[in-house]
Design a protein around this motif. Structure first.
Motif, mmCIF file in Angstrom:
data_model
loop_
_atom_site.group_PDB
_atom_site.id
_atom_site.type_symbol
_atom_site.label_atom_id
_atom_site.label_comp_id
_atom_site.label_asym_id
_atom_site.label_seq_id
_atom_site.Cartn_x
_atom_site.Cartn_y
_atom_site.Cartn_z
ATOM 1 N N GLY A 197 0.745 -1.256 0.000
ATOM 2 C CA GLY A 197 0.000 0.000 0.000
ATOM 3 C C GLY A 197 0.777 1.309 0.000
ATOM 4 O O GLY A 197 0.182 2.372 -0.063
ATOM 5 N N VAL B 239 1.413 3.462 -5.003
ATOM 6 C CA VAL B 239 0.287 3.084 -5.848
ATOM 7 C C VAL B 239 0.617 3.121 -7.341
ATOM 8 O O VAL B 239 0.024 2.386 -8.115
ATOM 9 N N ASP B 240 1.539 3.958 -7.747
ATOM 10 C CA ASP B 240 1.956 3.965 -9.156
ATOM 11 C C ASP B 240 3.421 3.566 -9.225
ATOM 12 O O ASP B 240 4.291 4.315 -8.759
ATOM 13 N N LEU C 11 2.992 -11.167 -9.234
ATOM 14 C CA LEU C 11 1.533 -11.303 -9.296
ATOM 15 C C LEU C 11 0.993 -10.786 -10.629
ATOM 16 O O LEU C 11 1.193 -9.626 -10.985
ATOM 17 N N SER C 12 0.323 -11.671 -11.380
ATOM 18 C CA SER C 12 -0.226 -11.284 -12.674
ATOM 19 C C SER C 12 -1.528 -12.048 -12.916
ATOM 20 O O SER C 12 -2.090 -12.618 -11.988
ATOM 21 N N ILE C 13 -1.979 -12.060 -14.166
ATOM 22 C CA ILE C 13 -3.275 -12.695 -14.445
ATOM 23 C C ILE C 13 -3.097 -13.953 -15.284
ATOM 24 O O ILE C 13 -4.001 -14.369 -15.991
ATOM 25 N N GLY D 162 -3.543 -14.818 -8.777
ATOM 26 C CA GLY D 162 -4.117 -14.558 -7.461
ATOM 27 C C GLY D 162 -4.341 -15.821 -6.657
ATOM 28 O O GLY D 162 -4.110 -15.868 -5.453
ATOM 29 N N PHE E 279 -1.002 -0.643 -5.018
ATOM 30 C CA PHE E 279 -2.441 -0.564 -5.303
ATOM 31 C C PHE E 279 -3.033 -1.973 -5.310
ATOM 32 O O PHE E 279 -3.989 -2.267 -4.594
ATOM 33 N N VAL E 280 -2.415 -2.843 -6.103
ATOM 34 C CA VAL E 280 -2.883 -4.227 -6.197
ATOM 35 C C VAL E 280 -2.705 -4.943 -4.843
ATOM 36 O O VAL E 280 -3.581 -5.690 -4.403
ATOM 37 N N ASN F 269 -2.634 -3.673 -1.773
ATOM 38 C CA ASN F 269 -3.588 -3.216 -0.763
ATOM 39 C C ASN F 269 -4.971 -3.795 -1.016
ATOM 40 O O ASN F 269 -5.656 -4.237 -0.087
ATOM 41 N N ILE F 270 -5.376 -3.827 -2.281
ATOM 42 C CA ILE F 270 -6.688 -4.394 -2.605
ATOM 43 C C ILE F 270 -6.693 -5.892 -2.300
ATOM 44 O O ILE F 270 -7.667 -6.415 -1.755
ATOM 45 N N SER F 271 -5.602 -6.585 -2.597
ATOM 46 C CA SER F 271 -5.512 -8.025 -2.293
ATOM 47 C C SER F 271 -5.667 -8.285 -0.801
ATOM 48 O O SER F 271 -6.382 -9.198 -0.384
ATOM 49 N N LYS G 247 -7.053 -6.263 1.514
ATOM 50 C CA LYS G 247 -8.361 -5.857 2.038
ATOM 51 C C LYS G 247 -9.470 -6.777 1.541
ATOM 52 O O LYS G 247 -10.444 -7.020 2.243
ATOM 53 N N ILE G 248 -9.334 -7.265 0.308
ATOM 54 C CA ILE G 248 -10.359 -8.161 -0.215
ATOM 55 C C ILE G 248 -10.304 -9.488 0.548
ATOM 56 O O ILE G 248 -11.335 -10.112 0.819
ATOM 57 N N GLY H 295 -11.086 -2.775 -0.915
ATOM 58 C CA GLY H 295 -11.243 -4.206 -1.132
ATOM 59 C C GLY H 295 -12.200 -4.854 -0.153
ATOM 60 O O GLY H 295 -12.991 -5.720 -0.514
ATOM 61 N N PHE I 57 -6.957 -6.168 -14.813
ATOM 62 C CA PHE I 57 -5.819 -6.724 -14.071
ATOM 63 C C PHE I 57 -6.189 -6.872 -12.602
ATOM 64 O O PHE I 57 -6.082 -7.949 -12.024
ATOM 65 N N ASN J 171 -9.187 -9.389 -12.176
ATOM 66 C CA ASN J 171 -8.826 -10.799 -12.289
ATOM 67 C C ASN J 171 -8.100 -11.280 -11.043
ATOM 68 O O ASN J 171 -8.363 -12.373 -10.533
ATOM 69 N N LYS K 213 -9.350 -14.223 -8.474
ATOM 70 C CA LYS K 213 -8.532 -15.416 -8.252
ATOM 71 C C LYS K 213 -8.051 -15.505 -6.804
ATOM 72 O O LYS K 213 -7.900 -16.595 -6.261
#
Lengths: 336, 336
Positions: free
Chosen positions: A146, A149-150, A181-183, A214, A230-231, A233-235, A237-238, B214, B230, B233, B237
């Motif tokens: 977190g 973010v960019d 971490l990718s898709i 993921g 960014f990714v 933090n969302i991971s 929190k989700i 999230g 991105f 996904n 996952k």
């Protein structure tokens, strides 16, 4: 070894944090802890702890009259509150009066204060936050969760180097397995940032296993997973949100039948053990990597055990000189 | 109403897909289903289904000798296999012989074939994939879950418009609450993409509740959550991976004591109900939004009930003219 602890951070007041400090002092006889907060308030609370006497000589107080609240902007809070627990804590680290700083308070303000007071480590473009997550097997470290973010490919690459050094020391494991971490697991999958970062990691001598998805994060086959803040933090929190919602939904179903309610009574110890196992607060805190010193941030709802673990983690990072290891690894890539 | 179904997609063979089709035909007497796959093979399998006679007149077969496998590149597969189930299915939609296409096969190839055969809807920059997730309350729709990895603000804005139209029809809810997935609820939080998208959404007349975190995704207070493919996904996952790992860890704990094992026997119906409730395959498939036609992709491991639900969902989108609704909404913003 002296660890500074923000005694006003966290959602549950200083008592819980003092309890965490006492636990850590009992566990490690070589340790001293400096509590940061309003001096009178802290001394009063310590006096109320029945068994604080045994370790009293190693529990110190440093007066810090101000506290950054969760509502404040991290950019504005620190310049306005120069005598906050957070700012004073990193002053102690800077002056050599403490070896590390632990806070369960405002994480953005803590990161900002760490950079402001201690600066970045040699060769580091962007400090970040790493965090351990439980899996079925060994824990996995996600970075960044977190702070940034960019990001550019070079930043993600440095996260991989820093988290590898940190994981190796904390988990006693050489050459941690690093995933990006990718898709999709193929090198060509992902956005532009991932494709470039993949190349940098592939050419390094890190133990890079390639792009991961993921669903691999909690699989237990990885040690370090790299992503932008960014990714990340969302991971994080989700995962928290899903775990909470799932527990509620399971309870809703159990409450629908008497038989299931009885079953729950028999099973609830296993449930408690499970909750403890997946509660990432139990894993200690999240190290700030890339700053010229040791800092750990904890979840605001950390238990006293989690605070104790975070203090232990800070001590381990100091003892094992994690920053020397990071600087050495980075230097290798800068000269190459 | 005719729905085309890729009878060779999915991980579990055509029998399960045929079962799903039969279920859907029994549930909706107005429906016909066109199965796509090798003609002889499908006719043989249909003949083996004991009760297929009752609905036989509404279960048709369209010969499609080729199948795109999961290992193939979505870019190369379609031009090489012009007679695949996927390509032939969208041919049927294009020629008006079918009203919609459902596939549990290669999702990338399905999306690519849909765009190639049907083209984009008027005004749409980037078609995307929307998916419903269970929450404690009403389901939430996340878009995009993987079609577009590098997005501009205008793309995310269009995802919000398209998903709102789709959610309103599928869930019978006017003015769905739309959240923009970020790392804090304040408008200033997030990366550059989020900050610009926030402005576009704020100025629209969508029911935009602002940035969400999230942990809000599964909270049940949102109807539509917008993100790039991105992030979407990885969110999808990571949720799958966490749910699976958590189930394993909970079972590990239960197996440690006899008492807990007995408790599990009493509780397992509640567990099954819970699993069904959180199994997003049960929610049907993921609509491809922004293409000039109706297409639904399903998880490769979908059950026959999930396939039946996806077919029902396709029929609902056709009946309610989701694409007219999307074009109208988008036109409003293009002229404004």
């Amino acid at each position: 070894m002296k660890i500074a602890l923000d005694a006003m951070g966290g959602d549950q007041g200083p008592e819980l944090l003092i309890d965490g400090a006492l636990l850590a002092l009992r566990r490690n006889k070589e340790l001293s802890i400096i509590l940061l907060g309003p001096e009178n308030l802290l001394k009063e609370r310590i006096a109320q702890c029945a068994d604080s006497g045994n370790v009293a000589g190693r529990l110190l107080v440093e007066h810090a009259p101000e506290t950054v609240t969760m509502e404040e902007s991290p950019v504005e809070a620190n310049p306005q509150k120069k005598d906050s627990t957070i700012m004073r804590g990193f002053d102690l680290v800077k002056n050599g009066q403490a070896d590390a700083m632990v806070s369960a308070g405002h994480s953005g303000a803590t990161m900002a204060a760490a950079i402001r007071k201690l600066g970045r480590l040699e060769g580091v473009s962007r400090p970040g936050i790493a965090s351990l997550f439980p899996t079925r097997k060994t824990p996995v470290m996600l970075m960044d969760i977190g702070a940034n973010v960019d990001c550019r490919p070079q930043h993600l690459f440095q996260f991989a180097v820093m988290a590898s050094s940190c994981y190796a020391l904390l988990q006693n494991k050489k050459n941690p397995r690093v995933g990006l971490l990718s898709i999709g697991s193929e090198p060509g999958k992902g956005n532009a940032l991932i494709k470039e970062t993949h190349e940098l990691l592939r050419q390094s001598n890190l133990n890079f296993v390639g792009n991961v998805e993921g669903r691999d994060v909690y699989g237990g086959e990885l040690d370090v997973v790299v992503c932008d803040g960014f990714v990340g933090n969302i991971s994080l929190k989700i995962s928290e949100g899903l775990a909470e919602a799932a527990m509620h939904m399971l309870k809703d179903e159990i409450m629908k039948s008497l038989q299931a309610k009885i079953g729950y009574l028999l099973i609830r110890k296993a449930f408690a053990a499970f909750r403890k196992r997946v509660d990432y607060a139990e894993y200690g805190g999240a190290p700030l990597l890339g700053i010229n010193g040791i800092g750990i941030i904890c979840h605001g709802s950390s238990s006293s055990v989690a605070i104790c673990n975070a203090i232990g983690e800070a001590a381990k990072l100091v003892e094992n000189k994690v920053n020397d290891s990071i600087v050495q690894s980075l230097r290798q890539y800068t000269t190459a």
